[in-house]
Scaffold this motif. Structure first.
Motif, PDB file in Angstrom:
ATOM      1  N   GLY B  89       0.834  -1.210   0.000  1.00  0.00           N
ATOM      2  CA  GLY B  89       0.000   0.000   0.000  1.00  0.00           C
ATOM      3  C   GLY B  89       0.858   1.245   0.000  1.00  0.00           C
ATOM      4  N   LYS B  90       0.221   2.383   0.180  1.00  0.00           N
ATOM      5  CA  LYS B  90       0.917   3.667   0.067  1.00  0.00           C
ATOM      6  C   LYS B  90       1.979   3.854   1.150  1.00  0.00           C
ATOM      7  CE  LYS B  90      -0.057   8.631   0.590  1.00  0.00           C
ATOM      8  NZ  LYS B  90       1.038   9.143  -0.229  1.00  0.00           N
ATOM      9  N   SER B  91       3.165   4.274   0.719  1.00  0.00           N
ATOM     10  CA  SER B  91       4.213   4.687   1.651  1.00  0.00           C
ATOM     11  C   SER B  91       4.704   6.074   1.261  1.00  0.00           C
ATOM     12  CB  SER B  91       5.398   3.721   1.624  1.00  0.00           C
ATOM     13  OG  SER B  91       5.071   2.525   2.298  1.00  0.00           O
ATOM     14  N   ASP B  92       5.150   6.820   2.242  1.00  0.00           N
ATOM     15  CA  ASP B  92       5.654   8.178   2.003  1.00  0.00           C
ATOM     16  C   ASP B  92       7.149   8.173   1.722  1.00  0.00           C
ATOM     17  OD1 ASP B  92       3.100   9.437   3.201  1.00  0.00           O
ATOM     18  OD2 ASP B  92       3.846   8.127   4.794  1.00  0.00           O
ATOM     19  N   VAL B  93       7.807   7.106   2.155  1.00  0.00           N
ATOM     20  CA  VAL B  93       9.262   7.042   2.077  1.00  0.00           C
ATOM     21  C   VAL B  93       9.667   5.685   1.502  1.00  0.00           C
ATOM     22  CG1 VAL B  93      11.410   7.080   3.423  1.00  0.00           C
ATOM     23  CG2 VAL B  93       9.460   8.492   4.145  1.00  0.00           C
ATOM     24  N   VAL B  94      10.594   5.696   0.547  1.00  0.00           N
ATOM     25  CA  VAL B  94      11.181   4.442   0.056  1.00  0.00           C
ATOM     26  C   VAL B  94      12.667   4.456   0.383  1.00  0.00           C
ATOM     27  CG1 VAL B  94      11.817   3.105  -1.983  1.00  0.00           C
ATOM     28  CG2 VAL B  94       9.511   4.042  -1.785  1.00  0.00           C
ATOM     29  N   VAL B  95      13.117   3.438   1.083  1.00  0.00           N
ATOM     30  CA  VAL B  95      14.534   3.311   1.406  1.00  0.00           C
ATOM     31  C   VAL B  95      15.116   2.196   0.542  1.00  0.00           C
ATOM     32  CG1 VAL B  95      16.225   2.777   3.198  1.00  0.00           C
ATOM     33  CG2 VAL B  95      14.175   4.087   3.775  1.00  0.00           C
ATOM     34  N   ASN B  96      16.043   2.545  -0.326  1.00  0.00           N
ATOM     35  CA  ASN B  96      16.662   1.576  -1.225  1.00  0.00           C
ATOM     36  C   ASN B  96      18.004   1.156  -0.638  1.00  0.00           C
ATOM     37  OD1 ASN B  96      17.175   0.055  -3.564  1.00  0.00           O
ATOM     38  ND2 ASN B  96      18.110   1.810  -4.609  1.00  0.00           N
ATOM     39  N   LEU B  97      17.991   0.029   0.057  1.00  0.00           N
ATOM     40  CA  LEU B  97      19.203  -0.428   0.749  1.00  0.00           C
ATOM     41  C   LEU B  97      20.078  -1.239  -0.198  1.00  0.00           C
ATOM     42  CD1 LEU B  97      18.219  -1.863   4.265  1.00  0.00           C
ATOM     43  CD2 LEU B  97      19.453   0.241   3.778  1.00  0.00           C
ATOM     44  N   CYS B  98      21.305  -0.818  -0.346  1.00  0.00           N
ATOM     45  CA  CYS B  98      22.214  -1.573  -1.206  1.00  0.00           C
ATOM     46  C   CYS B  98      23.636  -1.418  -0.698  1.00  0.00           C
ATOM     47  CB  CYS B  98      22.109  -1.062  -2.638  1.00  0.00           C
ATOM     48  SG  CYS B  98      23.178  -1.959  -3.752  1.00  0.00           S
ATOM     49  N   MET B  99      24.156  -2.427  -0.073  1.00  0.00           N
ATOM     50  CA  MET B  99      25.517  -2.380   0.475  1.00  0.00           C
ATOM     51  C   MET B  99      26.388  -3.380  -0.307  1.00  0.00           C
ATOM     52  SD  MET B  99      25.055  -0.179   2.951  1.00  0.00           S
ATOM     53  CE  MET B  99      26.142  -0.283   4.361  1.00  0.00           C
ATOM     54  N   PRO B 100      27.037  -2.920  -1.370  1.00  0.00           N
ATOM     55  CA  PRO B 100      27.845  -3.837  -2.207  1.00  0.00           C
ATOM     56  C   PRO B 100      28.975  -4.477  -1.412  1.00  0.00           C
ATOM     57  CG  PRO B 100      27.561  -1.711  -3.260  1.00  0.00           C
ATOM     58  CD  PRO B 100      27.102  -1.556  -1.849  1.00  0.00           C
ATOM     59  N   ILE B 216      18.272   8.567   7.773  1.00  0.00           N
ATOM     60  CA  ILE B 216      17.144   8.346   6.860  1.00  0.00           C
ATOM     61  C   ILE B 216      15.957   9.205   7.294  1.00  0.00           C
ATOM     62  CG2 ILE B 216      15.401   6.681   6.080  1.00  0.00           C
ATOM     63  CD1 ILE B 216      17.595   4.490   6.343  1.00  0.00           C
ATOM     64  N   ALA B 217      15.690   9.209   8.596  1.00  0.00           N
ATOM     65  CA  ALA B 217      14.566   9.994   9.131  1.00  0.00           C
ATOM     66  C   ALA B 217      14.763  11.479   8.842  1.00  0.00           C
ATOM     67  CB  ALA B 217      14.428   9.753  10.635  1.00  0.00           C
ATOM     68  N   PHE B 218      15.975  11.964   9.038  1.00  0.00           N
ATOM     69  CA  PHE B 218      16.286  13.378   8.758  1.00  0.00           C
ATOM     70  C   PHE B 218      16.020  13.714   7.293  1.00  0.00           C
ATOM     71  CE2 PHE B 218      20.069  15.748   7.005  1.00  0.00           C
ATOM     72  CZ  PHE B 218      19.524  17.015   7.141  1.00  0.00           C
ATOM     73  N   LEU B 219      16.571  12.902   6.381  1.00  0.00           N
ATOM     74  CA  LEU B 219      16.424  13.205   4.953  1.00  0.00           C
ATOM     75  C   LEU B 219      14.977  13.111   4.486  1.00  0.00           C
ATOM     76  CD1 LEU B 219      19.587  11.348   3.571  1.00  0.00           C
ATOM     77  CD2 LEU B 219      19.220  13.824   3.617  1.00  0.00           C
ATOM     78  N   SER B 220      14.165  12.311   5.194  1.00  0.00           N
ATOM     79  CA  SER B 220      12.776  12.111   4.783  1.00  0.00           C
ATOM     80  C   SER B 220      11.790  12.981   5.551  1.00  0.00           C
ATOM     81  CB  SER B 220      12.390  10.631   4.968  1.00  0.00           C
ATOM     82  OG  SER B 220      13.221   9.825   4.170  1.00  0.00           O
ATOM     83  N   ALA B 221      12.293  13.772   6.487  1.00  0.00           N
ATOM     84  CA  ALA B 221      11.399  14.603   7.306  1.00  0.00           C
ATOM     85  C   ALA B 221      10.729  15.686   6.472  1.00  0.00           C
ATOM     86  CB  ALA B 221      12.212  15.255   8.426  1.00  0.00           C
ATOM     87  N   ASP B 222       9.527  16.082   6.875  1.00  0.00           N
ATOM     88  CA  ASP B 222       8.838  17.191   6.198  1.00  0.00           C
ATOM     89  C   ASP B 222       9.682  18.459   6.250  1.00  0.00           C
ATOM     90  OD1 ASP B 222       6.706  15.630   5.544  1.00  0.00           O
ATOM     91  OD2 ASP B 222       5.501  16.204   7.286  1.00  0.00           O
ATOM     92  N   ALA B 223      10.403  18.642   7.356  1.00  0.00           N
ATOM     93  CA  ALA B 223      11.231  19.845   7.514  1.00  0.00           C
ATOM     94  C   ALA B 223      12.324  19.913   6.454  1.00  0.00           C
ATOM     95  CB  ALA B 223      11.860  19.880   8.906  1.00  0.00           C
ATOM     96  N   ALA B 224      12.674  18.764   5.863  1.00  0.00           N
ATOM     97  CA  ALA B 224      13.738  18.725   4.851  1.00  0.00           C
ATOM     98  C   ALA B 224      13.168  18.774   3.439  1.00  0.00           C
ATOM     99  CB  ALA B 224      14.601  17.478   5.047  1.00  0.00           C
TER     100      ALA B 224
END
Lengths: 266, 241
Positions: B89-100, B216-224
């Motif tokens: 369902g709907k999400s406001d934030v997508v975190v694409n985790l990729c640690m090569p 992640i929370a900082f970069l996705s915050a409304d304030a940002a």
């Protein structure tokens, strides 16, 4: 609405800085005022400093109106004795200093062939030596308490230069080297040092420089080169500062953080 | 603690998360629910790092879902995120985790190994960015955060392929930010470059999953909401401990 500017209250909601003491230079207007408000709204005690006592008291009034805490102290960042007095007073009152924002700064604009040597020295004294003195006097008190965070207010001109502001870009480039070296030195003392790079940001200083109205400064036509489609406001500059001042950012140091609506991604 | 309920061959993982006991000292000090009321979708390989990041994000107030498409194909990712019966369902934030990881030194590995590492990491990262953006577009926009290794910020003589994959994420993040801004699709794209992440009790200077979640929370915050194309290093200034 895609992109939007933050308010000092929103910036202050990003972290809990209760128990921390912050010193902000040039807190009497513009970016410094916005950063001082946001840090106070995040819970820090803010020592708002500048040369203009009347405007400094207005910053403190706004801090207190938002249930924040702080006071004004007179500080010209180019005067070493001012730094000695202000930091000694902070030591006496609180015994600690957690956050230093070396914000005070100004640009001399004009074609290169018209700028006198005094213009160059003005920028060096204010932008580089001001930050140097701030770090020199804040360092011992931060170190003694196990660490702290220093923010040096740079500019995108310090990374990429800027037409019409050769001395400003030059001084900010020097300031960037100063910041990176301080970050390396701060590693063993627990002191993080971070370079902050606003792009076009609305402030009284900017208004005097560009001589256009606020509406014109924010107009779509004027901001086509900014992916976000608009310039920043002071509170947007405060957004990374509030987060990076918090313990949650304890592993972030020596970085350049741009507040330019994505412009530097190009 | 994290209660994992495994679902379907598409790799859709529904997480019922509740955090027991005390959060880390840093989070306790921060104590701000930056993501309160937001849903976060993590696109990730199925591993414990993902579960720990998911758990840490809940302390910022987020509801977290993890999707791990099993195959590196457009069809698998499209089905997992956009068209499948169990698309989230709907999400406001997508975190694409990729640690090569892996690859070895340039002089030691062959082209086949280089390609293997790049496909597994950079190829997966591309699908995460592509379908992360398409997913957010389908839901009216939001924040995309690419999380990768700080190996991409400087050379690593022991992991050339992994470093190449991580460094590619710098420009892929910026390109995604510019593409989304030009499209006016209400998506911000930012990147996080993290040093070695430890589980459990960290030694001084070591990055924890809580540090990753806070950024992640900082970069996705409304304030940002003014920020896009940011590349944020979380690695102690690149200096050795």
């Amino acid at each position: 609405m895609s992109f939007k500017n933050a308010t000092p209250e929103e910036a202050g909601s990003l972290a809990n800085l209760s128990g921390k003491v912050a010193l902000v230079t040039g807190a009497t207007s513009g970016i410094g005022e916005g950063v001082a408000l946001a840090l106070a709204f995040a819970g820090a005690y803010v020592v708002a400093t500048g040369r203009d006592e009347k405007r400094g008291r207005e910053t403190v009034r706004q801090i207190e109106a938002g249930k924040g805490k702080g006071h004004f102290d007179k500080l010209d960042v180019t005067v070493e004795d001012d730094w000695k007095r202000v930091v000694a007073d902070i030591q006496k009152r609180f015994g600690r200093l957690d956050v230093l924002v070396n914000n005070a700064g100004r640009g001399v604009r004009g074609p290169i062939e018209t700028i006198p040597m005094e213009g160059h020295w003005f920028e060096i004294h204010l932008n580089i030596e001001g930050a140097f003195l701030g770090m020199t006097y804040a360092w011992p008190i931060m170190k003694k308490n196990g660490g702290g965070v220093v923010f040096n207010m740079n500019s995108t001109a310090g990374q990429r230069g800027g037409s019409g502001s050769i001395c400003y870009g030059g001084s900010k480039g020097g300031m960037l080297g100063l910041t990176k070296s301080a970050a390396a030195a701060g590693r063993k003392d627990g002191i993080r040092v971070i370079s902050i790079h606003p792009g076009n940001t609305w402030s009284p200083g900017m208004q005097a420089l560009v001589e256009v109205s606020e509406d014109e400064f924010f107009s779509k036509d004027r901001n086509r080169s900014i992916p976000a489609g608009m310039p920043a406001r002071a509170a947007d500059v405060a957004v990374p500062i509030v987060f990076l001042a918090s313990d949650a950012a304890r592993h972030i140091t020596g970085i350049e953080f741009n507040i330019d609506g994505g412009q530097s991604a190009r | 603690m994290v209660d994992l309920t495994r679902r379907s061959a598409l790799g859709y993982t529904s997480l019922a998360l509740s955090v027991c006991g005390g959060a880390s000292a840093v989070l306790a000090a921060t104590n701000v629910k930056v993501l309160a009321g937001k849903s976060v979708l993590i696109l990730a390989p199925d591993e414990s790092f993902t579960r720990d990041v998911a758990s840490a994000l809940t302390t910022h107030g987020a509801n977290v879902t993890v999707v791990s498409p099993a195959e590196l194909t457009d069809d698998a990712w499209g089905a997992a995120l956009l068209t499948g019966a169990r698309k989230p369902g709907k999400s406001d934030v997508v975190v694409n985790l990729c640690m090569p990881r892996g690859g070895g030194a340039v002089g030691e590995i062959g082209l086949a190994e280089f390609r293997r590492v790049l496909e597994a990491s950079y190829g997966r990262a591309f699908l995460g960015v592509k379908y992360g953006i398409m997913y957010l577009r389908a839901h009216g926009g939001g924040s995309l955060v690419n999380v990768t290794s700080a190996d991409g910020l400087q050379g690593n003589p022991k992991a050339a392929a992994a470093s190449a994959a991580s460094s590619g994420m710098i420009i892929m993040t910026k390109s995604a930010a510019l593409e989304c801004a030009a499209a006016g699709d209400n998506i911000r794209a930012n990147g996080l470059f993290v040093g070695d992440v430890v589980r459990g009790k960290p030694k001084q200077g070591q990055v924890t999953v809580e540090d990753v979640a806070a950024a992640i929370a900082f970069l996705s915050a409304d304030a940002a909401s003014y920020f896009t194309g940011v590349v944020l290093p979380v690695e102690n200034g690149g200096m050795p401990l």
